[in-house]
Write an enzyme that holds these catalytic residues in place. Structure first.
Site, PDB file in Angstrom:
ATOM      1  CB  SER A 197      28.750 -11.177  14.597  1.00  0.00           C
ATOM      2  OG  SER A 197      29.040 -12.397  13.946  1.00  0.00           O
ATOM      3  CG  ASP A 266       3.969 -18.734  19.320  1.00  0.00           C
ATOM      4  OD1 ASP A 266       4.394 -18.060  20.275  1.00  0.00           O
ATOM      5  OD2 ASP A 266       3.332 -18.236  18.377  1.00  0.00           O
ATOM      6  CG  ASP A 273       4.516 -13.802  20.806  1.00  0.00           C
ATOM      7  OD1 ASP A 273       4.906 -14.959  20.568  1.00  0.00           O
ATOM      8  OD2 ASP A 273       5.034 -13.087  21.688  1.00  0.00           O
ATOM      9  CG  ASP A 418      22.639 -16.025  16.304  1.00  0.00           C
ATOM     10  OD1 ASP A 418      22.791 -16.370  15.124  1.00  0.00           O
ATOM     11  OD2 ASP A 418      23.485 -15.352  16.929  1.00  0.00           O
ATOM     12  CG  HIS A 465      24.239 -13.494  13.531  1.00  0.00           C
ATOM     13  ND1 HIS A 465      24.763 -13.878  14.749  1.00  0.00           N
ATOM     14  CD2 HIS A 465      25.272 -12.960  12.830  1.00  0.00           C
ATOM     15  CE1 HIS A 465      26.047 -13.607  14.768  1.00  0.00           C
ATOM     16  NE2 HIS A 465      26.386 -13.045  13.636  1.00  0.00           N
TER      17      HIS A 465
END
Length: 552
Positions: A197, A266, A273, A418, A465
């Protein structure tokens, strides 16, 4: 009388030095001698307490003390090994700590990064480095923060902004290695940087501005395009849901959006999954979730809420048409670390995107506590922000030739889910570096291969994140970096695990970008052994190299 014995043993291919101290704990060991260092003679180790007398440029050592294993030098948790703890301050206010193992040192130095707006020593990350035998350091980057996104300290202090942006990390690296050398009487064999980050921004800033500091760097989910990120992501995402009160999306609705995106996207990779492997392929239209007449409003979105979702996924552009910062991608919405934390918060103006943008523009950019970020203009105000703080904060230079020539190695990783920093930002930076480093006549694959000789990017499907999320999100990048730096074994795949209740229930390989993990068709899809790293089909179709389809 003092007796110091050094015993070298080999453990897992690495030399581990055990320093066994008898008597007065190095009290009579001769002090570090700058003259000896200048003459090329190996300086003698310094006693821990004597490190307080060490002369470092613009720096005061405030504390040098020995602590046993199990001691607690900082909040929350104890240390796994006995250490010499050194606390120092470099002018004007860069506070740092260095922890030096007194019994088992792996002959290496590690600097760990920060999160948010820093302002604290990263003690948890220091404990992790210490447990691996490193001499480890951390800094608050030159100020004290009252919270993760407190920027009040920056008001009228461009010097502190520069320390926060790049200088604080650099001087801590220099001082940390010098303290390590003085204590052990020898330089660390290898020096590493690890951060995510804000820590990812620090890592890329080191790679670009101070390539001599480290042999290897890990930059996770980097906020390296700092000024544009705060404008085009933190602020824009907040504006999308807060500028018009009717656009606000309660945290309780994030699961509706998250479930819908998964159901739509997906299976694109052929495996259901709960993870969208590459959200760039997800073309889900949130308009299908618009409330119909008589529908329970808690199960759908109003037209203004749908527009807010689209605005977040599309990003904001300047008046001349330039995307300010890459937008979020589908798949980051639900879960405790998703939109409920970053975008919506528990109530309007409590989400982390707003809190980060609010302080940054009031105190760091416009230096006016009364400034209202909701009035921000993405043309003139963006240009002003870039002029005001961009030089101190933005780590976007693609010229990594000095890092390459030094022989250093860089790993960047980013979670595809994220909800804070768009994963597209890391892809864009890697591609920028590849384009810059390319030789005349190189095609895209040639440019990437050339860059991969010292810089590798790993995308992490389903990770939020820096951690968390539905995908395998626990992995060991540091061992991979050590193998690359110390033995020349470049990482081709790194196995990541997903844990439920502390038990591993899925593993999956992380592949060197642009390769992705592809199921071989046999065995469990929860076992990394049943996947190969391959170029996506569109990349293979346009590539010219026969081996582009090969596994690692």
């Amino acid at each position: 009388m003092t007796l110091t014995t050094m015993i070298d043993t080999e453990r897992e291919g690495l030399i581990v030095r055990k320093i066994i101290v008898c008597g007065a704990v190095l009290a009579a060991v001769a002090a570090f001698s700058p003259q000896a260092a200048a003459d090329g003679r190996k300086p003698k180790p310094m006693a821990c307490a004597d490190l307080a007398k060490l002369h470092l440029k613009d720096t005061t050592i405030e504390l040098a003390q020995t602590l046993p294993a199990g001691a607690n030098p900082a909040p929350v948790g104890t240390i796994a090994a006995a250490i010499c703890r050194v606390v120092g301050v470099t002018k004007p206010a860069v506070r740092f700590e260095v922890w030096l193992p007194t019994e088992t040192w792996n002959d290496k130095f590690q600097l760990v990064g920060n999160g948010g707006t820093a302002g604290v020593i990263s003690y948890g990350a220091m404990r992790t480095g210490l447990a691996r035998g490193y001499a480890v350091a951390s800094t608050d980057t030159g100020h004290v923060s009252s919270g993760s996104f407190d920027s009040t300290w920056a008001l009228g202090r461009p010097d502190l902004v520069a320390d926060f942006g790049h200088r604080g990390t650099h001087v801590t690296a220099v001082n940390g290695k010098e303290i390590t050398r003085a204590f052990y009487g020898e330089r660390p064999r290898y020096s590493y940087y690890v951060g995510c980050s804000k820590g990812g921004q620090q890592g890329l800033m080191e790679a670009q501005r101070y390539p001599e500091d480290f042999d290897g760097l890990i930059a996770g989910d980097p906020a390296n395009n700092w000024t544009r990120f705060y404008a085009g992501s933190h602020l824009w995402f907040a504006m999308a849901t807060l500028k018009d009160p009717e656009s606000y999306i309660p945290a309780s609705k994030t699961a509706i959006l998250g479930n819908a995106t998964r159901q739509a996207c997906d299976a694109i990779d052929g495996i259901v999954d709960g993870v969208i492997d590459d959200p760039r392929k997800c073309k889900f239209d949130p308009a299908v979730l618009t409330c119909t007449t008589g529908q329970d409003p808690n199960t759908c979105f109003t037209p203004k809420q749908v527009k807010a979702i689209k605005d977040i996924w599309q990003g904001v552009r300047t008046p001349w048409g330039e995307l300010v910062h890459p937008a979020l991608v589908p798949g980051a919405e639900d879960g405790p670390g998703g939109w409920a934390a970053w975008t919506t918060g528990s109530a309007p103006f409590t989400g982390l995107h707003w809190l980060a943008a609010d302080g940054f523009f009031r105190y760091m950019v416009f230096e006016n506590p009364a400034y209202d970020p909701m009035t921000f203009n993405f043309g003139s105000d963006l240009l002003f922000a870039l002029h005001q703080v961009g030089a101190s904060l933005d780590a976007v230079d693609p010229d990594l030739r000095k890092l390459e020539r030094r022989g250093s190695r860089l790993i960047v990783y980013h979670g595809w889910s994220d909800p804070d920093i768009s994963p597209l930002n890391s892809i864009n930076y890697f591609e920028d570096v590849a384009s810059f480093m390319a030789h005349r006549g190189d095609d895209r694959q040639d440019a990437r291969s050339r860059t991969n000789e010292f810089f590798r990017l790993f995308m992490v499907p389903g990770m939020q994140h820096c951690s968390g999320g539905p995908g395998p999100n626990t992995f060991d990048m540091l061992t991979a970096l050590e193998e690359w730096v110390e033995k020349g074994n470049a990482p081709e795949r790194i196995v990541a695990s997903h844990l439920t209740g502390g038990v591993v229930d899925r593993t999956r390989p992380l592949c060197v970008y642009p390769r992705v993990a592809v199921y071989t068709g046999t065995g469990s899809t929860d076992d990394a052994a049943n996947f190969k790293c391959r170029l996506p089909r569109d990349e293979r179709r346009h590539g010219r190299h026969h081996d582009d389809d090969d596994d690692d």
